[in-house]
Enzyme design. Structure first.
Site, PDB file in Angstrom:
ATOM      1  N   TYR A 157     -46.163  38.874  43.688  1.00 13.56           N
ATOM      2  CA  TYR A 157     -45.694  39.385  42.392  1.00 13.56           C
ATOM      3  C   TYR A 157     -44.445  40.252  42.581  1.00 13.56           C
ATOM      4  O   TYR A 157     -43.440  40.075  41.884  1.00 13.56           O
ATOM      5  CB  TYR A 157     -46.828  40.192  41.760  1.00 13.56           C
ATOM      6  CG  TYR A 157     -46.524  40.743  40.388  1.00 13.56           C
ATOM      7  CD1 TYR A 157     -46.457  39.909  39.279  1.00 13.56           C
ATOM      8  CD2 TYR A 157     -46.316  42.114  40.199  1.00 13.56           C
ATOM      9  CE1 TYR A 157     -46.189  40.419  38.010  1.00 13.56           C
ATOM     10  CE2 TYR A 157     -46.053  42.633  38.936  1.00 13.56           C
ATOM     11  CZ  TYR A 157     -45.987  41.780  37.850  1.00 13.56           C
ATOM     12  OH  TYR A 157     -45.719  42.291  36.602  1.00 13.56           O
ATOM     13  N   ALA A 159     -42.331  40.225  45.074  1.00 17.92           N
ATOM     14  CA  ALA A 159     -41.211  39.378  45.513  1.00 17.92           C
ATOM     15  C   ALA A 159     -40.622  38.610  44.330  1.00 17.92           C
ATOM     16  O   ALA A 159     -39.400  38.487  44.191  1.00 17.92           O
ATOM     17  CB  ALA A 159     -41.679  38.413  46.599  1.00 17.92           C
ATOM     18  N   LYS A 161     -40.613  39.364  41.146  1.00 16.83           N
ATOM     19  CA  LYS A 161     -39.889  40.208  40.183  1.00 16.83           C
ATOM     20  C   LYS A 161     -38.556  40.673  40.766  1.00 16.83           C
ATOM     21  O   LYS A 161     -37.546  40.758  40.064  1.00 16.83           O
ATOM     22  CB  LYS A 161     -40.763  41.385  39.758  1.00 16.83           C
ATOM     23  CG  LYS A 161     -42.002  40.979  38.962  1.00 16.83           C
ATOM     24  CD  LYS A 161     -41.630  40.299  37.651  1.00 16.83           C
ATOM     25  CE  LYS A 161     -42.826  40.029  36.763  1.00 16.83           C
ATOM     26  NZ  LYS A 161     -42.476  39.455  35.462  1.00 16.83           N
ATOM     27  N   ILE A 190     -48.615  49.156  32.123  1.00 23.09           N
ATOM     28  CA  ILE A 190     -48.735  49.036  30.668  1.00 23.09           C
ATOM     29  C   ILE A 190     -50.127  48.485  30.345  1.00 23.09           C
ATOM     30  O   ILE A 190     -50.614  47.576  31.024  1.00 23.09           O
ATOM     31  CB  ILE A 190     -47.645  48.080  30.103  1.00 23.09           C
ATOM     32  CG1 ILE A 190     -46.236  48.456  30.635  1.00 23.09           C
ATOM     33  CG2 ILE A 190     -47.680  48.041  28.578  1.00 23.09           C
ATOM     34  CD1 ILE A 190     -45.725  49.813  30.253  1.00 23.09           C
TER      35      ILE A 190
HETATM   36  N1  NAP Z   1     -48.875  44.946  31.972  1.00 27.68           N
HETATM   37  C1  NAP Z   1     -48.142  45.600  32.860  1.00 27.68           C
HETATM   38  O1  NAP Z   1     -48.506  46.699  33.327  1.00 27.68           O
HETATM   39  C2  NAP Z   1     -46.831  45.032  33.326  1.00 27.68           C
HETATM   40  C3  NAP Z   1     -46.045  45.825  34.175  1.00 27.68           C
HETATM   41  C4  NAP Z   1     -44.833  45.333  34.616  1.00 27.68           C
HETATM   42  C5  NAP Z   1     -44.395  44.095  34.215  1.00 27.68           C
HETATM   43  N2  NAP Z   1     -45.171  43.336  33.386  1.00 27.68           N
HETATM   44  C6  NAP Z   1     -44.655  42.013  33.010  1.00 27.68           C
HETATM   45  O2  NAP Z   1     -44.628  41.891  31.612  1.00 27.68           O
HETATM   46  C7  NAP Z   1     -44.840  40.526  31.231  1.00 27.68           C
HETATM   47  C8  NAP Z   1     -46.007  40.453  30.257  1.00 27.68           C
HETATM   48  O3  NAP Z   1     -47.142  41.057  30.868  1.00 27.68           O
HETATM   49  P1  NAP Z   1     -48.499  41.328  30.061  1.00 27.68           P
HETATM   50  O4  NAP Z   1     -49.165  42.438  30.745  1.00 27.68           O
HETATM   51  O5  NAP Z   1     -48.237  41.371  28.604  1.00 27.68           O
HETATM   52  O6  NAP Z   1     -49.297  39.973  30.440  1.00 27.68           O
HETATM   53  P2  NAP Z   1     -50.555  39.260  29.762  1.00 27.68           P
HETATM   54  O7  NAP Z   1     -51.241  40.176  28.806  1.00 27.68           O
HETATM   55  O8  NAP Z   1     -51.321  38.687  30.903  1.00 27.68           O
HETATM   56  O9  NAP Z   1     -49.867  38.076  28.922  1.00 27.68           O
HETATM   57  C9  NAP Z   1     -49.150  37.091  29.602  1.00 27.68           C
HETATM   58  C10 NAP Z   1     -48.448  36.189  28.609  1.00 27.68           C
HETATM   59  O10 NAP Z   1     -47.704  35.205  29.353  1.00 27.68           O
HETATM   60  C11 NAP Z   1     -48.115  33.892  28.955  1.00 27.68           C
HETATM   61  N3  NAP Z   1     -47.978  33.014  30.121  1.00 27.68           N
HETATM   62  C12 NAP Z   1     -48.463  33.186  31.369  1.00 27.68           C
HETATM   63  N4  NAP Z   1     -48.077  32.170  32.161  1.00 27.68           N
HETATM   64  C13 NAP Z   1     -47.332  31.348  31.395  1.00 27.68           C
HETATM   65  C14 NAP Z   1     -46.654  30.130  31.616  1.00 27.68           C
HETATM   66  N5  NAP Z   1     -46.671  29.509  32.817  1.00 27.68           N
HETATM   67  N6  NAP Z   1     -45.980  29.542  30.592  1.00 27.68           N
HETATM   68  C15 NAP Z   1     -45.967  30.135  29.366  1.00 27.68           C
HETATM   69  N7  NAP Z   1     -46.577  31.306  29.099  1.00 27.68           N
HETATM   70  C16 NAP Z   1     -47.254  31.887  30.090  1.00 27.68           C
HETATM   71  C17 NAP Z   1     -49.534  34.041  28.439  1.00 27.68           C
HETATM   72  O11 NAP Z   1     -49.855  32.960  27.558  1.00 27.68           O
HETATM   73  P3  NAP Z   1     -51.413  32.629  27.163  1.00 27.68           P
HETATM   74  O12 NAP Z   1     -51.879  33.772  26.299  1.00 27.68           O
HETATM   75  O13 NAP Z   1     -51.365  31.347  26.420  1.00 27.68           O
HETATM   76  O14 NAP Z   1     -52.167  32.553  28.459  1.00 27.68           O
HETATM   77  C18 NAP Z   1     -49.405  35.397  27.735  1.00 27.68           C
HETATM   78  O15 NAP Z   1     -48.801  35.228  26.468  1.00 27.68           O
HETATM   79  C19 NAP Z   1     -45.088  39.764  32.538  1.00 27.68           C
HETATM   80  O16 NAP Z   1     -43.894  39.190  32.987  1.00 27.68           O
HETATM   81  C20 NAP Z   1     -45.516  40.857  33.493  1.00 27.68           C
HETATM   82  O17 NAP Z   1     -45.249  40.539  34.835  1.00 27.68           O
HETATM   83  C21 NAP Z   1     -46.385  43.767  32.937  1.00 27.68           C
END
Ligand code: NAP
Length: 249
Positions: A157, A159, A161, A190
């Protein structure tokens, strides 16, 4: 559709940060197209929520963003209905199993890297020709504090990002003069589904480093994304902007 109607594409809009970004952009007057991988009901509920607020009609499209053929076909469909795309938010991503590198298999390690990096690359490959032709466009890639610091148990993860940041900086140097603005937003911890099953020890260690002693919210990330999407900060290009409540300080 009115010519002045702003259009935004958000990848992974069904849940968490992507959902909050989609809602916020709709509140800012964008027609939002968002993608999802499998959660059809959540996609429909977001389209309905946006409609209930009398905001510009949103469109949900199922697409595995890591699959180049599916993304090419997604853009073919988008172009039939939408004359342009003003803003793209590359949000779709996965964390994978949090496990030390030595205990991961090649398949699970590369799946995380491929999903996260290819999703951004595939979108950029398809949207850049449109944006360069328009002579304007904004791309915001969601990265992570994990990509800056390197988190144990998250080697793939982290790597992936970090790769997105370098990719974004290189693209900026290639396309900024064509009017396309690219930045990254790097959240810390988050509150979403992705962080709901974090190992207790890891979570407590992170919180102990947080001056605010709390996780961030998706809305806080969405507000930053919305600001970067607006016309205001056009001199901010090729940056990775951290939003982490000070955890990484
Ligand atoms: N949460 C954190 O603390 C955090 C921190 C740093 C960065 N981020 C980044 O922020 C972004 C969103 O994170 P989140 O926490 O909101 O994640 P999440 O709640 O797990 O939601 C992930 C979203 O991505 C979609 N998705 C996953 N793989 C996909 C693919 N191959 N094609 C199309 N859609 C896909 C999922 O669709 P489905 O609902 O249909 O499965 C969902 O809408 C990510 O890039 C994550 O790395 C999150």
């Amino acid at each position: 559709m009115e010519a002045h109607q702003k259009i935004a594409l958000v990848t992974g809009g069904t849940r968490g940060i992507g959902r909050a970004i989609s809602l916020e952009l709709a509140h800012q007057g964008y027609r939002v197209i968002f993608t999802y991988l499998s959660k059809v009901e959540m996609a429909e509920s977001l389209v309905n929520e946006i409609a209930e607020h009398n905001l510009p009609t949103a469109k949900a499209l199922k697409c595995d963003m890591s699959d180049s053929k599916e993304v090419a076909s997604l853009f073919k469909n988008i172009k039939k209905e939408f004359p342009k795309i003003d803003v793209v938010v590359n949000n779709a991503g996965i964390l994978g199993n949090s496990r030390p590198f030595m205990f991961t298999t090649d398949d699970e390690w590369w799946k995380v890297v491929k999903t996260n990096v290819a999703s951004v690359v595939n979108t950029c490959r398809n949207v850049l020709p449109m944006m360069i032709r328009q002579k304007r466009g904004v791309i915001i890639n969601i990265t992570s504090l994990s990509g800056q610091k390197g988190n144990p148990g998250q080697s793939a993860y982290s790597a992936s990002k970090a790769a997105i940041v370098s990719f974004s900086k290189a693209l900026t140097k290639e396309v900024a003069r064509s009017g396309v603005i690219i930045n990254c937003v790097s959240p810390g911890l988050i509150e979403t589904d992705m962080t709901s099953n974090l190992n207790n020890g890891y979570f407590e260690e992170r919180m102990s480093r947080s001056p605010l002693k709390r996780m961030g919210t998706s809305i806080e990330v969405a507000n930053l994304v919305s600001y970067l999407a607006s016309a205001a900060p056009q001199y901010i290009i090729g940056q990775e902007i951290t939003i982490d409540g000070g955890i990484g300080v």
